[in-house]
Design a protein around this motif. Sequence first.
Motif, PDB file in Angstrom:
ATOM      1  N   ILE A   2       0.830  -1.197   0.000  1.00  0.00           N
ATOM      2  CA  ILE A   2       0.000   0.000   0.000  1.00  0.00           C
ATOM      3  C   ILE A   2       0.870   1.255   0.000  1.00  0.00           C
ATOM      4  N   GLY A   3       1.970   1.234   0.724  1.00  0.00           N
ATOM      5  CA  GLY A   3       2.879   2.383   0.739  1.00  0.00           C
ATOM      6  C   GLY A   3       3.429   2.689  -0.631  1.00  0.00           C
ATOM      7  N   LEU A   6       0.610   4.228  -2.628  1.00  0.00           N
ATOM      8  CA  LEU A   6       0.345   5.610  -2.218  1.00  0.00           C
ATOM      9  C   LEU A   6       1.374   6.565  -2.811  1.00  0.00           C
ATOM     10  N   TYR A   7       2.615   6.118  -2.905  1.00  0.00           N
ATOM     11  CA  TYR A   7       3.647   6.928  -3.541  1.00  0.00           C
ATOM     12  C   TYR A   7       3.360   7.095  -5.034  1.00  0.00           C
ATOM     13  N   ILE A   9       0.463   7.200  -6.604  1.00  0.00           N
ATOM     14  CA  ILE A   9      -0.717   7.966  -7.000  1.00  0.00           C
ATOM     15  C   ILE A   9      -0.391   9.428  -7.310  1.00  0.00           C
ATOM     16  N   MET A  16      -6.148   6.366  -7.659  1.00  0.00           N
ATOM     17  CA  MET A  16      -6.224   7.017  -6.351  1.00  0.00           C
ATOM     18  C   MET A  16      -7.379   6.480  -5.496  1.00  0.00           C
ATOM     19  N   VAL A  19      -6.719   2.788  -4.331  1.00  0.00           N
ATOM     20  CA  VAL A  19      -5.623   2.667  -3.368  1.00  0.00           C
ATOM     21  C   VAL A  19      -6.037   3.240  -2.011  1.00  0.00           C
ATOM     22  N   CYS A  20      -6.686   4.387  -2.013  1.00  0.00           N
ATOM     23  CA  CYS A  20      -7.113   4.984  -0.739  1.00  0.00           C
ATOM     24  C   CYS A  20      -8.159   4.122  -0.046  1.00  0.00           C
ATOM     25  N   ALA A  23      -6.225   1.419   1.579  1.00  0.00           N
ATOM     26  CA  ALA A  23      -5.415   1.918   2.688  1.00  0.00           C
ATOM     27  C   ALA A  23      -6.215   2.044   3.979  1.00  0.00           C
ATOM     28  N   ARG A  24      -7.517   2.150   3.876  1.00  0.00           N
ATOM     29  CA  ARG A  24      -8.357   2.242   5.077  1.00  0.00           C
ATOM     30  C   ARG A  24      -8.297   0.974   5.927  1.00  0.00           C
ATOM     31  N   GLN A  26      -5.656  -1.094   6.458  1.00  0.00           N
ATOM     32  CA  GLN A  26      -4.306  -1.554   6.788  1.00  0.00           C
ATOM     33  C   GLN A  26      -4.201  -2.073   8.218  1.00  0.00           C
TER      34      GLN A  26
END
Length: 89
Positions: A2-3, A6-7, A9, A16, A19-20, A23-24, A26
């Motif tokens: 995920i990191g 995030l980089y 996006i 976006m 991925v977001c 990320a919720r 994690q």
Amino acid sequence: MIGSLLYLIASRRDIMFSVCLCARFQADPKESHLSAVKRIFRYLLGTQSLGIWYPKHSTSFEIIGFSDSDFAGCKVDRKCTSGTCQFIG
């Protein structure tokens, strides 16, 4: 994983939302979240030639940006919604 996404996006705005959303979860990931992340990676493999490229040296390089937000406008879950639009050149 995920990191890294995030980089990424910053130059791939098409992933976006997905991925977001991943990320919720994690803090407590499930098997379904891993399969969603793998699906994003498969999508990226198929669209490697897409992205946002900014020219290094250009005399007519101008960025104009607009944004709009609605705080708690969604009646169902009271989440904020926002949108942006950038014009380059």
